[in-house]
Motif scaffolding. Structure first.
Motif, short mmCIF file in Angstrom:
data_model
loop_
_atom_site.label_atom_id
_atom_site.label_comp_id
_atom_site.label_asym_id
_atom_site.label_seq_id
_atom_site.Cartn_x
_atom_site.Cartn_y
_atom_site.Cartn_z
N GLY A 101 -36.15 -41.14 20.18
CA GLY A 101 -37.17 -41.34 19.15
C GLY A 101 -38.37 -42.11 19.68
O GLY A 101 -39.53 -41.78 19.36
N LEU A 145 -42.40 -35.81 16.42
CA LEU A 145 -41.56 -35.84 15.23
C LEU A 145 -42.36 -35.73 13.95
O LEU A 145 -41.78 -35.73 12.86
CB LEU A 145 -40.72 -37.12 15.22
CG LEU A 145 -39.79 -37.31 16.42
CD1 LEU A 145 -39.03 -38.62 16.28
CD2 LEU A 145 -38.82 -36.14 16.54
N ALA A 146 -43.67 -35.64 14.03
CA ALA A 146 -44.51 -35.55 12.84
C ALA A 146 -44.97 -34.13 12.56
O ALA A 146 -45.62 -33.87 11.54
CB ALA A 146 -45.74 -36.46 12.98
N ALA A 166 -40.91 -31.02 16.01
CA ALA A 166 -39.76 -31.83 15.56
C ALA A 166 -38.46 -31.04 15.68
O ALA A 166 -37.42 -31.59 16.07
CB ALA A 166 -39.98 -32.29 14.11
N THR A 220 -35.34 -32.24 18.21
CA THR A 220 -33.94 -32.49 17.84
C THR A 220 -33.00 -31.62 18.66
O THR A 220 -31.90 -32.06 19.01
CB THR A 220 -33.73 -32.21 16.34
OG1 THR A 220 -34.13 -30.87 16.02
CG2 THR A 220 -34.55 -33.18 15.49
N LEU A 269 -33.59 -39.21 13.80
CA LEU A 269 -34.91 -38.85 14.31
C LEU A 269 -35.89 -38.49 13.20
O LEU A 269 -37.04 -38.95 13.20
CB LEU A 269 -34.79 -37.67 15.28
CG LEU A 269 -34.16 -37.95 16.65
CD1 LEU A 269 -34.08 -36.67 17.46
CD2 LEU A 269 -34.96 -39.01 17.41
N THR A 270 -35.47 -37.66 12.25
CA THR A 270 -36.44 -37.11 11.29
C THR A 270 -36.00 -37.20 9.84
O THR A 270 -36.82 -36.95 8.95
CB THR A 270 -36.72 -35.63 11.60
OG1 THR A 270 -35.52 -34.87 11.41
CG2 THR A 270 -37.21 -35.44 13.03
N ARG A 271 -34.73 -37.48 9.57
CA ARG A 271 -34.17 -37.45 8.21
C ARG A 271 -34.43 -36.09 7.52
O ARG A 271 -34.60 -36.01 6.31
CB ARG A 271 -34.75 -38.58 7.36
CG ARG A 271 -34.31 -39.94 7.80
CD ARG A 271 -34.85 -41.04 6.91
NE ARG A 271 -34.37 -42.35 7.36
CZ ARG A 271 -33.29 -42.95 6.88
NH1 ARG A 271 -32.58 -42.37 5.93
NH2 ARG A 271 -32.93 -44.13 7.34
N PRO A 301 -40.34 -33.22 9.32
CA PRO A 301 -41.31 -33.33 8.22
C PRO A 301 -41.29 -32.10 7.33
O PRO A 301 -41.17 -30.98 7.82
CB PRO A 301 -42.65 -33.47 8.95
CG PRO A 301 -42.43 -32.76 10.26
CD PRO A 301 -40.99 -32.98 10.62
N THR A 349 -36.61 -29.75 9.64
CA THR A 349 -35.41 -29.98 10.43
C THR A 349 -34.19 -30.20 9.54
O THR A 349 -33.16 -30.71 10.01
CB THR A 349 -35.59 -31.22 11.35
OG1 THR A 349 -35.90 -32.36 10.54
CG2 THR A 349 -36.72 -31.00 12.34
#
Length: 294
Positions: A122, A149-150, A155, A159, A234-236, A239, A243
Motif C-alpha cells: 500500500g 489505488l485511487a 487498483a 491487488t 488496500l482498497t476496501r 474505488p 475491486t
C-alpha cells in the motif's frame, strides 16, 4: 465381542475426532448459514422467514458484475501464480551455484505476516511518496504522481500483483518438490539421446507433475476466491467498487450493513461456486488417475 466387530469399533474411535471436528466446526455453521439465508436477520430482535427473497434480491446487475469481477480477479491471480511458480521452481531445481540461497530468498513474501506485507505494498502504491510512482517519474514514464489505488483499473491490477507476490512462494516450493520427485534416470536417458534442456522439461517434467499442478491450482483457486485481507486492506473494495469481489461484498453486506440474512445468502453462493470447482477438480483427478492406470 468378535474380532471383526472390535476392529470396526476401533476404526470408528479413530475417526471420532475428525467426525466431531467436521460436525461442530464445518457442518453445523454451514447448516446455520444456509437457514439464516432464508430469513431477514439483522440487528432487530425478531427474525422472520422470507423464503428466497434474499436470493432474488442479490441476483441483479450489480451482483452479476461482482461475480464477473471475482472470476477475473481469481483467474489472473491464479494463472500468474502458477506460471511464475512453475518457472521459479524450474530455475531453483537447476544445478546452479548458490541454489540454496536462491531457494531461501523465495520465502520472505510467505514468511512476512500478511497484513505487514500488504501495508508495505500500500505504501509503494501511494501516488505522492510511493516507490513505484517515484520510479516511474524518475525514468520519465509518467509526468506526475500515479495514485494506483485511487483509479479503478490500476487498483484492480495492484491487488492482483499483491496477491501474486504473497502466493508465489508456496506455489514455487510445491512445484519444486514435485519436480524433485521425478526420477533422475529419465533425464539421464533423454540427455544421452541428445535431448535439450527445454525438450526434457516439456516432455518429461511437465507431464509427470501435471497432478501436482492441478492440485496446486485448485488450492490456489479456493484461497484466491476467498481472499479478503489483500483487497480489504488496500482498497476496501474501492474505488467505486472496482475491486469488490464476492467475499468483500458478503462482508460489507453482513457486517458493514448488518443485513445478516442477505450476507448469509451471498455466503451460500460462494460455497456453491467453490463446490462446483471442487467437483470439477475431483472429476479431473479421477480421470487422470484412470488414464495413468491404463
Amino acid at each position: 465381542m468378535s474380532v471383526q466387530r472390535s476392529t470396526v469399533l476401533f476404526a470408528w474411535l479413530l475417526l471420532a475426532p475428525a467426525l466431531l471436528y467436521v460436525t461442530v466446526i464445518v457442518a453445523y455453521p454451514l447448516v446455520q448459514t444456509f437457514i439464516l439465508s432464508f430469513t431477514d436477520a439483522s440487528l432487530k430482535r425478531t427474525t422472520e422467514w422470507v423464503g428466497t427473497d434474499n436470493y432474488e434480491r442479490i441476483f441483479n446487475a450489480t451482483f452479476a458484475t461482482v461475480i464477473g469481477r471475482t472470476f477475473l480477479w481469481t483467474f489472473f491471480s491464479v494463472v500468474l501464480k502458477m506460471g511464475i511458480g512453475i518457472f521459479g521452481a524450474a530455475m531453483l531445481n537447476a544445478a546452479v551455484p548458490g541454489r540454496a540461497l536462491f531457494r531461501l530468498l523465495t520465502m520472505p513474501p510467505w514468511i512476512v505476516p500478511m497484513a505487514i506485507g500488504i501495508f508495505m505494498w500500500g505504501w509503494m502504491y501511494n501516488g505522492q511518496f510511493g516507490m513505484i510512482s517515484g520510479l516511474l517519474q524518475n525514468f520519465g514514464i509518467t509526468d506526475g504522481p500515479v495514485a494506483f489505488l485511487a483509479q479503478g483499473r490500476t487498483a484492480f491490477w495492484a491487488t492482483v500483483v499483491t496477491d501474486v507476490w504473497i502466493g508465489v512462494p508456496l506455489v514455487t516450493l510445491y512445484m519444486l518438490a514435485a519436480m524433485q520427485s521425478v526420477p533422475q534416470d529419465l533425464y539421464e536417458a533423454a540427455w544421452t539421446d541428445g535431448a535439450g534442456r527445454f525438450y526434457r522439461f516439456r516432455r518429461i517434467t511437465l507431464p509427470l507433475i501435471v497432478p501436482a499442478i492441478i492440485t496446486m491450482s485448485m488450492l490456489s483457486l479456493i484461497a484466491t476466491f476467498n481472499s479478503f485481507d489483500i483487497i480489504w486492506i488496500l482498497t476496501r473494495g474501492g474505488p467505486s467498487g472496482t475491486t469488490t469481489t464476492m467475499i468483500i461484498d458478503t462482508y460489507s453486506t453482513a457486517i458493514g450493513s448488518k443485513r445478516y440474512g442477505e450476507g448469509a445468502a451471498r455466503a451460500v453462493m460462494i460455497c456453491l461456486f467453490l463446490s462446483v470447482f471442487c467437483f470439477a477438480y475431483f472429476r479431473l483427478v479421477s480421470r487422470l488417475s484412470g488414464g495413468m492406470k491404463r
